[in-house]
Design a protein around this motif. Structure first.
Motif, PDB file in Angstrom:
ATOM      1  N   ILE A  81      -2.549  -7.540   7.449  1.00  0.00           N
ATOM      2  CA  ILE A  81      -3.210  -7.867   8.717  1.00  0.00           C
ATOM      3  C   ILE A  81      -4.372  -6.920   8.976  1.00  0.00           C
ATOM      4  CG2 ILE A  81      -2.887  -7.921  11.238  1.00  0.00           C
ATOM      5  CD1 ILE A  81       0.042  -8.719  10.646  1.00  0.00           C
ATOM      6  N   LYS A  82      -4.235  -5.656   8.599  1.00  0.00           N
ATOM      7  CA  LYS A  82      -5.237  -4.633   8.883  1.00  0.00           C
ATOM      8  C   LYS A  82      -6.054  -4.283   7.636  1.00  0.00           C
ATOM      9  CE  LYS A  82      -5.159  -2.734  12.363  1.00  0.00           C
ATOM     10  NZ  LYS A  82      -4.941  -2.191  13.633  1.00  0.00           N
ATOM     11  N   GLU A  83      -6.151  -5.216   6.706  1.00  0.00           N
ATOM     12  CA  GLU A  83      -6.865  -4.966   5.453  1.00  0.00           C
ATOM     13  C   GLU A  83      -8.346  -5.307   5.583  1.00  0.00           C
ATOM     14  OE1 GLU A  83      -6.337  -5.611   0.672  1.00  0.00           O
ATOM     15  OE2 GLU A  83      -4.928  -6.559   2.040  1.00  0.00           O
ATOM     16  N   VAL A  84      -9.176  -4.418   5.050  1.00  0.00           N
ATOM     17  CA  VAL A  84     -10.617  -4.639   4.967  1.00  0.00           C
ATOM     18  C   VAL A  84     -11.067  -4.317   3.550  1.00  0.00           C
ATOM     19  CG1 VAL A  84     -11.121  -4.245   7.416  1.00  0.00           C
ATOM     20  CG2 VAL A  84     -11.100  -2.301   5.842  1.00  0.00           C
ATOM     21  N   PHE A  85     -12.227  -4.846   3.161  1.00  0.00           N
ATOM     22  CA  PHE A  85     -12.778  -4.608   1.826  1.00  0.00           C
ATOM     23  C   PHE A  85     -14.029  -3.758   1.945  1.00  0.00           C
ATOM     24  CE2 PHE A  85     -11.383  -9.240   0.968  1.00  0.00           C
ATOM     25  CZ  PHE A  85     -10.073  -8.848   0.782  1.00  0.00           C
ATOM     26  N   LEU A  86     -14.099  -2.688   1.187  1.00  0.00           N
ATOM     27  CA  LEU A  86     -15.306  -1.870   1.113  1.00  0.00           C
ATOM     28  C   LEU A  86     -16.375  -2.686   0.395  1.00  0.00           C
ATOM     29  CD1 LEU A  86     -16.799   0.864   1.344  1.00  0.00           C
ATOM     30  CD2 LEU A  86     -15.799   1.441  -0.869  1.00  0.00           C
ATOM     31  N   GLU A  89      -2.259   3.623   0.007  1.00  0.00           N
ATOM     32  CA  GLU A  89      -1.165   4.595  -0.078  1.00  0.00           C
ATOM     33  C   GLU A  89      -1.038   5.405   1.214  1.00  0.00           C
ATOM     34  OE1 GLU A  89       0.146   8.523  -2.662  1.00  0.00           O
ATOM     35  OE2 GLU A  89      -1.427   7.217  -3.429  1.00  0.00           O
ATOM     36  N   ASN A  90      -2.143   5.895   1.729  1.00  0.00           N
ATOM     37  CA  ASN A  90      -2.093   6.679   2.970  1.00  0.00           C
ATOM     38  C   ASN A  90      -1.705   5.811   4.167  1.00  0.00           C
ATOM     39  OD1 ASN A  90      -2.734   9.043   1.636  1.00  0.00           O
ATOM     40  ND2 ASN A  90      -4.918   8.867   2.063  1.00  0.00           N
ATOM     41  N   TYR A  91      -2.148   4.581   4.183  1.00  0.00           N
ATOM     42  CA  TYR A  91      -1.782   3.647   5.247  1.00  0.00           C
ATOM     43  C   TYR A  91      -0.270   3.416   5.256  1.00  0.00           C
ATOM     44  CZ  TYR A  91      -1.715  -0.842   7.814  1.00  0.00           C
ATOM     45  OH  TYR A  91      -1.449  -1.867   8.689  1.00  0.00           O
ATOM     46  N   MET A  92       0.297   3.231   4.079  1.00  0.00           N
ATOM     47  CA  MET A  92       1.731   2.976   3.980  1.00  0.00           C
ATOM     48  C   MET A  92       2.557   4.196   4.367  1.00  0.00           C
ATOM     49  SD  MET A  92       1.972   0.435   0.717  1.00  0.00           S
ATOM     50  CE  MET A  92       3.738   0.386   0.804  1.00  0.00           C
ATOM     51  N   ASN A  93       1.963   5.379   4.332  1.00  0.00           N
ATOM     52  CA  ASN A  93       2.675   6.596   4.715  1.00  0.00           C
ATOM     53  C   ASN A  93       2.580   6.893   6.213  1.00  0.00           C
ATOM     54  OD1 ASN A  93       3.719   7.276   2.189  1.00  0.00           O
ATOM     55  ND2 ASN A  93       1.790   8.212   1.580  1.00  0.00           N
ATOM     56  N   LEU A  94       1.840   6.077   6.958  1.00  0.00           N
ATOM     57  CA  LEU A  94       1.754   6.282   8.400  1.00  0.00           C
ATOM     58  C   LEU A  94       3.117   6.019   9.041  1.00  0.00           C
ATOM     59  CD1 LEU A  94      -1.599   4.448   9.270  1.00  0.00           C
ATOM     60  CD2 LEU A  94      -1.223   6.920   9.138  1.00  0.00           C
ATOM     61  N   LYS A  95       3.495   6.840   9.981  1.00  0.00           N
ATOM     62  CA  LYS A  95       4.746   6.608  10.713  1.00  0.00           C
ATOM     63  C   LYS A  95       4.578   5.443  11.687  1.00  0.00           C
ATOM     64  CE  LYS A  95       6.861  10.968  10.018  1.00  0.00           C
ATOM     65  NZ  LYS A  95       7.246  10.699   8.691  1.00  0.00           N
ATOM     66  N   ARG A  96       3.371   5.318  12.255  1.00  0.00           N
ATOM     67  CA  ARG A  96       3.060   4.231  13.177  1.00  0.00           C
ATOM     68  C   ARG A  96       1.611   3.820  12.942  1.00  0.00           C
ATOM     69  NH1 ARG A  96       0.729   3.173  17.841  1.00  0.00           N
ATOM     70  NH2 ARG A  96       0.039   5.255  18.361  1.00  0.00           N
ATOM     71  N   VAL A  97       1.381   2.529  12.793  1.00  0.00           N
ATOM     72  CA  VAL A  97       0.026   2.014  12.603  1.00  0.00           C
ATOM     73  C   VAL A  97      -0.576   1.751  13.980  1.00  0.00           C
ATOM     74  CG1 VAL A  97      -1.369   0.127  11.670  1.00  0.00           C
ATOM     75  CG2 VAL A  97       0.592   0.991  10.378  1.00  0.00           C
ATOM     76  N   GLY A  98      -1.704   2.421  14.260  1.00  0.00           N
ATOM     77  CA  GLY A  98      -2.370   2.255  15.545  1.00  0.00           C
ATOM     78  C   GLY A  98      -3.334   1.086  15.542  1.00  0.00           C
ATOM     79  N   VAL A  99      -3.799   0.737  16.717  1.00  0.00           N
ATOM     80  CA  VAL A  99      -4.711  -0.392  16.877  1.00  0.00           C
ATOM     81  C   VAL A  99      -6.031  -0.172  16.132  1.00  0.00           C
ATOM     82  CG1 VAL A  99      -5.753   0.393  19.058  1.00  0.00           C
ATOM     83  CG2 VAL A  99      -5.611  -2.040  18.561  1.00  0.00           C
TER      84      VAL A  99
END
Length: 161
Positions: A70-75, A97-107
């Protein structure tokens, strides 16, 4: 752009934009939608910023696929000059990888794993981790996924525990 600077404060706010920040750009479209860019240069003399665009999957020729988050973008390799007054705020764009390690995904949190060639209208060949026999990339938003191609099931437990 003459006289480059390292930062700019958005008028009426305490939000400081710096070179290399990910920003939200105001669209001219009557229907608002997400515009994500990275600031490459700031030129205050002419009140312009050189930006590098990120694309949403649905903005590309290939469109959104089932494995896109849902929060994916392409460089992209699409650079543009925008008025600094079109910058409305900040985003954060993580590697997958860093996104998946977030404890909570913000807006304001996004991630990328693909690059998009704006001129050729296609993805740049990059290595993408796959967890399926048919080599379909996974959607990090789904807890349990069954691949439509090979019916393989896999679990993304670290992200959702």
């Amino acid at each position: 752009m003459a006289q480059n600077v390292n930062s700019y404060t958005i008028n009426g706010t305490n939000i400081i934009i710096k070179v290399s920040d990910y920003v939200r750009i105001r669209s001219n479209d009557p229907k608002p939608y997400t515009l994500v860019a990275r600031v490459e240069l700031l030129g205050i003399e002419h009140q312009m910023a050189l930006i590098r665009w990120y694309y949403l999957p649905e903005e590309t020729e290939q469109g959104r696929k089932s494995f896109h988050g849902i929060k994916e973008v392409f460089l992209s390799n699409h650079y543009d000059v925008q008025s600094i007054h079109t910058i409305q705020g900040k985003y954060v764009v993580y590697s997958l990888e860093n996104y998946m390690n977030l404890k909570r995904v913000g807006v304001d949190d996004y991630f990328f794993r693909f690059e998009y060639n704006y001129v050729k209208k296609c993805h740049v060949d990059v290595f993408v981790v796959v967890y399926c026999e048919c080599e379909m990339p996974y959607n990090p938003d789904l807890f349990i996924v069954q691949c439509d191609g090979c019916k393989c099931r896999y679990i993304l437990s670290k992200y959702h525990q």
